[in-house]
Design an enzyme around this catalytic site. Sequence first.
Site, PDB file in Angstrom:
ATOM      1  N   GLU A   1       0.835  -1.203   0.000  1.00  0.00           N
ATOM      2  CA  GLU A   1       0.000   0.000   0.000  1.00  0.00           C
ATOM      3  C   GLU A   1       0.870   1.253   0.000  1.00  0.00           C
ATOM      4  O   GLU A   1       1.922   1.300   0.639  1.00  0.00           O
ATOM      5  CB  GLU A   1      -0.900   0.021   1.243  1.00  0.00           C
ATOM      6  CG  GLU A   1      -2.012  -1.001   1.230  1.00  0.00           C
ATOM      7  CD  GLU A   1      -2.904  -0.892   2.455  1.00  0.00           C
ATOM      8  OE1 GLU A   1      -2.736   0.081   3.231  1.00  0.00           O
ATOM      9  OE2 GLU A   1      -3.753  -1.774   2.640  1.00  0.00           O
TER      10      GLU A   1
ATOM     11  N   LYS B   1      -2.144  -0.277 -42.246  1.00  0.00           N
ATOM     12  CA  LYS B   1      -1.858  -1.504 -41.500  1.00  0.00           C
ATOM     13  C   LYS B   1      -3.150  -2.044 -40.913  1.00  0.00           C
ATOM     14  O   LYS B   1      -4.179  -1.374 -40.860  1.00  0.00           O
ATOM     15  CB  LYS B   1      -0.861  -1.227 -40.366  1.00  0.00           C
ATOM     16  CG  LYS B   1      -1.460  -0.423 -39.216  1.00  0.00           C
ATOM     17  CD  LYS B   1      -0.537  -0.295 -38.033  1.00  0.00           C
ATOM     18  CE  LYS B   1      -1.292   0.375 -36.877  1.00  0.00           C
ATOM     19  NZ  LYS B   1      -0.463   0.617 -35.701  1.00  0.00           N
TER      20      LYS B   1
ATOM     21  N   ASP C   1       4.474   9.162 -33.988  1.00  0.00           N
ATOM     22  CA  ASP C   1       3.333   8.598 -33.263  1.00  0.00           C
ATOM     23  C   ASP C   1       3.258   9.281 -31.913  1.00  0.00           C
ATOM     24  O   ASP C   1       4.210   9.956 -31.491  1.00  0.00           O
ATOM     25  CB  ASP C   1       3.505   7.084 -33.097  1.00  0.00           C
ATOM     26  CG  ASP C   1       2.169   6.344 -33.126  1.00  0.00           C
ATOM     27  OD1 ASP C   1       1.130   6.999 -32.876  1.00  0.00           O
ATOM     28  OD2 ASP C   1       2.161   5.135 -33.379  1.00  0.00           O
TER      29      ASP C   1
ATOM     30  N   ASP D   1       5.038   1.597 -27.845  1.00  0.00           N
ATOM     31  CA  ASP D   1       4.939   0.628 -26.758  1.00  0.00           C
ATOM     32  C   ASP D   1       5.902  -0.537 -27.019  1.00  0.00           C
ATOM     33  O   ASP D   1       7.065  -0.487 -26.656  1.00  0.00           O
ATOM     34  CB  ASP D   1       3.497   0.159 -26.615  1.00  0.00           C
ATOM     35  CG  ASP D   1       3.275  -0.694 -25.374  1.00  0.00           C
ATOM     36  OD1 ASP D   1       4.254  -0.978 -24.658  1.00  0.00           O
ATOM     37  OD2 ASP D   1       2.127  -1.077 -25.108  1.00  0.00           O
TER      38      ASP D   1
ATOM     39  N   GLY E   1       6.435  -2.742 -32.331  1.00  0.00           N
ATOM     40  CA  GLY E   1       6.088  -3.513 -33.520  1.00  0.00           C
ATOM     41  C   GLY E   1       5.662  -2.649 -34.685  1.00  0.00           C
ATOM     42  O   GLY E   1       6.143  -2.819 -35.818  1.00  0.00           O
TER      43      GLY E   1
END
Length: 314
Positions: free
Chosen positions: A42, A195, A221, A225, A228
Site C-alpha cells: 500500500e 496496417k 506517433d 509501446d 512492432g
Amino acid sequence: MRADRELKIFTGTANRSLAKEVADYIGIPLGMGEVQRFSDGESFVNIRESVRGADVFIIQSLCNPVNDNLMELLIYIDALKRASASRINAVIPYYGYARQDRKMRAREPITAKLVADLLTTAGAQRVICMDLHAGQIQGYFNIPVDHLMGMPILARYFRQKNIKKGVVVSPDLGGVTRARELGERLGMPLAIIDKRRPRPNEAEVMNIIGDIKGKEAIMIDDLIDTGGTITQGAEKLMEMGAEKVYACCTHPVLSGPAKERITRSSICELVVTNTIPLSNNNIMEKITVLSVASLIGDAIVSIHKELSVSALFD
C-alpha cells in the site's frame, strides 16, 4: 483564483527528474512530500509542509508500474484536499489507460473515462496532460483540462537537421492529423502506412500511401509501446526505397521487446521526450531524449496567473 495564492509543486515517484526540472525552470523548490510503501504494498503519502490556501500542482506520469503510480496520484490528491489546498492541479505528462478510450467489442471497459472519474472524485480540480492518445478524452472530464502538445518540441529538433528531401509518415490511418501537422511545420509532404492490427500489441503492414522513394522519412506517433508498428513500418519504408528512416514520439513506453526490435531495425534515430523516464533497460544508442520541462513549466505559470495556455502552441 486570486493572484496572491502561493504556487507549490509536488511530485510522485513516477518521474521525479522531470518534476525537478520543471521546478528549477520556474524557480521554486519542489514541495516537501514523501511517498512510502507499507510492507503489503500500500502507498502512503505524507505532505511535510503547509499547503493551506495554495495553488498546488502535483506531477505524476501514469507509466510503468501504471497501477501503483495511479493509486499514488489519487492518494496524493486526497492528502492535498484534506490539507485545505485552494486548488489541486494534476499534471499528468503521460496519461495511462488512454488507449482504451471506446468500446471496440461488447463488454469492454472504457478505462480512459474511468481514470478521469477517479481523478475527479479524488479531488483534482484541473488536469494538465500531454499528447493524449485520443483528443476526445478531454471530454471525459467535468473539470478543466489543458492538453499540451509535444509537436513543437519534436518539430524544432528535426528542423535543425536541415533535411533536404524529407517526408513525414503516419504509422497508421489514425495518426494522419498528427503527421500532417508535423509535415506542415517542416514543409514536408505526407505519407501513410496502411496496417491492420489482428490482436492487441500486434500490427501488420499492408501498404504505403504516398511517395517515399529516395527520401528521408520521419515516422511520428504519440507513443511507442512494444515497437512492432514503428519497426515494421521502417522496414517497409526502406523496402519501398526510402533513403533513411527516423522515428519520433512523445511517450516512450518501450515495453517488452521494444528495445531489441528498435536496436535491430532500420531506424537510424528514435527521438522521444521525457514524459516517461527511460529505465536502464530502455537506454539505447539510437535514442535522443528531448525535455518537456519548459513547456510544462510555462503552462503551470500561465494557469497559476490565469493567462492563456493556447499561446504556448504558437
